[in-house]
Design a protein around this motif. Sequence first.
Motif, PDB file in Angstrom:
ATOM      1  N   GLY A 134     -96.968   2.943 -76.697  1.00 57.24           N
ATOM      2  CA  GLY A 134     -95.594   3.414 -76.606  1.00 57.24           C
ATOM      3  C   GLY A 134     -94.589   2.362 -77.012  1.00 57.24           C
ATOM      4  O   GLY A 134     -94.952   1.260 -77.419  1.00 57.24           O
ATOM      5  N   LEU A 135     -93.312   2.747 -76.907  1.00 56.03           N
ATOM      6  CA  LEU A 135     -92.259   1.789 -77.259  1.00 56.03           C
ATOM      7  C   LEU A 135     -91.238   1.693 -76.135  1.00 56.03           C
ATOM      8  O   LEU A 135     -91.218   2.516 -75.225  1.00 56.03           O
ATOM      9  CB  LEU A 135     -91.596   2.133 -78.596  1.00 56.03           C
ATOM     10  N   VAL A 163     -90.893   4.726 -73.664  1.00 57.19           N
ATOM     11  CA  VAL A 163     -91.511   5.972 -74.114  1.00 57.19           C
ATOM     12  C   VAL A 163     -93.013   5.711 -74.034  1.00 57.19           C
ATOM     13  O   VAL A 163     -93.611   5.142 -74.942  1.00 57.19           O
ATOM     14  CB  VAL A 163     -91.079   6.351 -75.546  1.00 57.19           C
ATOM     15  N   ASP A 164     -93.590   6.074 -72.896  1.00 57.69           N
ATOM     16  CA  ASP A 164     -95.000   5.766 -72.613  1.00 57.69           C
ATOM     17  C   ASP A 164     -95.851   6.911 -73.144  1.00 57.69           C
ATOM     18  O   ASP A 164     -95.761   8.038 -72.674  1.00 57.69           O
ATOM     19  CB  ASP A 164     -95.158   5.615 -71.091  1.00 57.69           C
ATOM     20  N   GLY A 257     -82.757  -4.723 -77.452  1.00 57.43           N
ATOM     21  CA  GLY A 257     -83.971  -4.918 -78.237  1.00 57.43           C
ATOM     22  C   GLY A 257     -84.845  -3.681 -78.210  1.00 57.43           C
ATOM     23  O   GLY A 257     -84.641  -2.779 -77.383  1.00 57.43           O
ATOM     24  N   ALA A 258     -85.810  -3.636 -79.107  1.00 54.09           N
ATOM     25  CA  ALA A 258     -86.798  -2.554 -79.121  1.00 54.09           C
ATOM     26  C   ALA A 258     -88.155  -3.198 -79.358  1.00 54.09           C
ATOM     27  O   ALA A 258     -88.281  -4.088 -80.214  1.00 54.09           O
ATOM     28  CB  ALA A 258     -86.490  -1.546 -80.212  1.00 54.09           C
ATOM     29  N   ASN A 268     -98.089   4.452 -85.070  1.00 49.38           N
ATOM     30  CA  ASN A 268     -96.948   3.818 -85.719  1.00 49.38           C
ATOM     31  C   ASN A 268     -95.766   4.005 -84.785  1.00 49.38           C
ATOM     32  O   ASN A 268     -95.475   5.136 -84.374  1.00 49.38           O
ATOM     33  CB  ASN A 268     -96.627   4.509 -87.051  1.00 49.38           C
ATOM     34  N   HIS A 269     -95.106   2.920 -84.435  1.00 45.81           N
ATOM     35  CA  HIS A 269     -93.894   3.008 -83.613  1.00 45.81           C
ATOM     36  C   HIS A 269     -92.721   2.560 -84.482  1.00 45.81           C
ATOM     37  O   HIS A 269     -92.615   1.375 -84.796  1.00 45.81           O
ATOM     38  CB  HIS A 269     -94.016   2.110 -82.379  1.00 45.81           C
ATOM     39  N   ASP A 270     -91.905   3.523 -84.879  1.00 57.11           N
ATOM     40  CA  ASP A 270     -90.817   3.239 -85.831  1.00 57.11           C
ATOM     41  C   ASP A 270     -89.447   3.409 -85.199  1.00 57.11           C
ATOM     42  O   ASP A 270     -89.206   4.378 -84.475  1.00 57.11           O
ATOM     43  CB  ASP A 270     -90.884   4.204 -87.027  1.00 57.11           C
TER      44      ASP A 270
END
Length: 354
Positions: A134-135, A163-164, A257-258, A268-270
């Motif tokens: 996740g992000l 966002v798990d 931050g991200a 892919n975490h965009d």
Amino acid sequence: MAAISCRRHRRDSKSIHMLFSPQKMTPFTILCSFILLLFTVGQCFADDDHEMEEFLKREYSLTKPYQAVGPLSSSHWELMGDAMVTTEQVRLTPDMQSRQGAVWSRLPCHLNDWEMQVHFKIHGKGKKNLNGDGLAIWYTKERMQKGPVFGNKDNFTGLGVFVDTYPNEEKQIERIFPFVLAMVGNGTISYDHERDGRPTELGGCNAMVRNLKHDTFLFIRYVRRRLTVMIDIDGQHEWRDCLDLPGVRLPKGFYFGATAITGDLSDNHDIISLKLYQLTVLRSKQEEEDQEEEITIPSVDNMELLRLGQTEEGMSGLAIFFTVLFSMLGCIFLVVVGLLLYGHWNENRRKRFY
Ligand SMILES: [Ca+2]
């Protein structure tokens, strides 16, 4: 909900342009357009009980073509780990195992009230629940530190919205993943990865965000110490409530931050864009005075109550089970004792007869 109305206005600006196109100009359309414009502007400035305006702050925003990202100290954003910039997105992690990446703002944010609109995309080859992890979107004292909390350090100071996408805790009965969750840390609170952060969560919602064709958005608003998280993931340009909590105390001067992380499972975490809006809110005299008292350590009012509520909620099934179990054991014990006493008394009585 002025900001939301304004954002809808921004997204709907195309239709207003069409109404105003010279080819279609008739007195009727001009009148309609004028009424629509008045209505929209009215919505933008009429909050429920306070007036609110918003301004995009470019120095805290990350948008295409991502010229603000770079290694130079003059750039506004900095990459870390496996994060990469392409023409279409900032890819925090590729769909590969054991990666972590981040993008951090170099500028501390000193705004009182703000709203972060996150345009993101999570996609990969993994089937349902065979993807991860996740992000996270951050507003923290620390920046550029790798770690286990979605690629950021643990025991962070500030706000994290996660966002798990993978349920680590077994027996996730009532929770559907992916799950959006918010947490406030004061530098000593640890994120419990094995339990998907449940012990420290402020609240959240499920959000089926993976492998979608349409755009997905997350919205984090911090106004008058009220934290609101909303999601727009159905392709309908409508915000859905996820979390709304008053009494959240966040110091000024933290960094946005991200970050994202993959483990055995990946995605892919965009990040397509991060847009930070300054919100100008009219305050009452009391609120002005409250505002002057400086916050140095992040905290949440009534966090104990919040935890108690969660514990009670989480334990209810288990509590019922044990109550029933012990009641039954108690009954059996009483019956056995009763039978023994009865047997003993019966024997004594017989002895007296013979
Ligand atoms: Ca997890």
